[in-house]
Every structure is written in C-alpha cells, then in structure tokens.
Enzyme design. Structure first.
Site: not given
Ligand code: PRP
Length: 179
Positions: A103, A107, A135, A157, A169
C-alpha cells in the site's frame, strides 16, 4: 520539482523528499528480504496509488517472488475516504502462499481491511502488509501492519503515486495540502 503544485484551486507544498522516501523504502526492503529469506512471497500491489512505491520497493527485493495487482477505490475526488471500498478481482491462486500487500498509504484502514478479508477466504499461508505511509490517528480498524515506512499526521498528501482527483500522482516526492 515544483515549489507549489496546484490542483483544482488547492495548493500543495513539499512535505517528504524523494531521498527520504528512498531511505524508508530501502529500510523496508531490507526487513522483508531478511524476514522472507528462503520463501517465495506473492506481492499484491494495490492500484493505483502504490504503483511508484511498489515499483521502487520491488527493485530492492532479492527474493524469488511474484507480483499480483488488485484495484481498490475509496476516495473518489474527495479528500476523505468515503468508507465504501470497491475492490477489483484478480485470478491468481494464492492458496498456501505468503502474501505481502503493498500500500502507499493507510488512512482509515478500511481499504486494507476489505482486501485482507477478501484474501483470507482464499487460504494463503500468511498475509502481511507493507505501506510507505500511515496516519495512525485516522485508523478505524484493527488490522495489524507489520511494515510501515513513515507515520504522518492526518494531513492530505499527494505525489509519488498518491492523487487528488487523479492529479499529482506523477510528482517525484510527497506534497501536503497547504492549509
Ligand atoms: C487510497 C490509498 C489507499 C487507500 C487508503 O486509495 O491508495 O489504497 O486510499 O485509505 P483508507 O485507509 O482510508 O482506506 P484510493 O481509494 O484513493 O485509490 P487510488 O489508489 O487509485 O488513488
């Protein structure tokens, strides 16, 4: 590298340097290489955010390993996790394999929890998680993360794979929303 990066009228400023990312990635790779010595793990890269981190991490892995990708989406164009995670499919067999989920950021942890639960049903030998950023103050789940590159405050971020409304990105380092 830009001093300020603007997306949809919001300004982002430098937060974590490329050299710091590289150092954290190198530390994580060394731990994984040592912990999995003699094993043949399957790295499961969570799209899209982990593309940069995963690519850099994997180039430092000296194990006989496989790479699988899985798509997961929770943010949409907002700045907070929606809480609803859409998970894609993958067709590789992970039964009895040692899986390491890659990952970019944890978050709320909801994305990981959903992935973890989905993988568990396929009876892998083990599941661990490596993330560049975490986080801790935002965490809403009990998922244990063994390999954490850096813990950060609950700020929004982008860069190095992370996006705001799909932008940013491509930045080679991590930027933070200038509030
Ligand atoms: C983001 C990040 C993690 C997730 C973290 O992905 O890449 O996979 O959110 O957040 P969480 O712990 O609150 O679940 P996103 O859904 O934005 O997709 P992406 O990776 O395609 O940008």
């Amino acid at each position: 590298m830009p001093e300020i990066y603007k997306v949809n009228g919001k300004e982002f400023i430098p937060f974590i340097k490329a050299s710091e990312i590289a150092e954290a990635t190198s530390r994580l790779a060394a731990r994984i290489n040592s912990d999995y010595a003699g094993k043949t793990p399957v790295f499961m890269l969570v799209l899209k955010g982990s593309i940069f981190f995963g690519a850099d991490l994997l180039r430092l892995i000296n194990l006989d390993c496989e790479l699988v990708t899985i798509s997961a989406k929770s943010y949409g164009s907002r700045m907070q996790s929606s809480g609803e995670v859409n998970l894609g499919l993958f067709d590789e067999n992970i039964e009895d394999k040692d899986v390491i989920i890659i990952e970019d950021i944890i978050d709320s942890g909801l994305t990981l929890k959903k992935i973890y639960q989905s993988l568990e049903t396929q009876m892998p030998a083990s599941i661990e998680i490596v993330t560049l950023l975490s986080k801790p103050q935002m965490k809403k789940t009990d998922i244990r993360v063994k390999y954490v590159g850096m813990e950060i405050e609950p700020k929004f971020v982008i860069g190095y794979g992370l996006d705001y409304a799909e932008k940013g990105r491509q930045l080679p380092a991590i930027y933070v929303l200038d509030e």
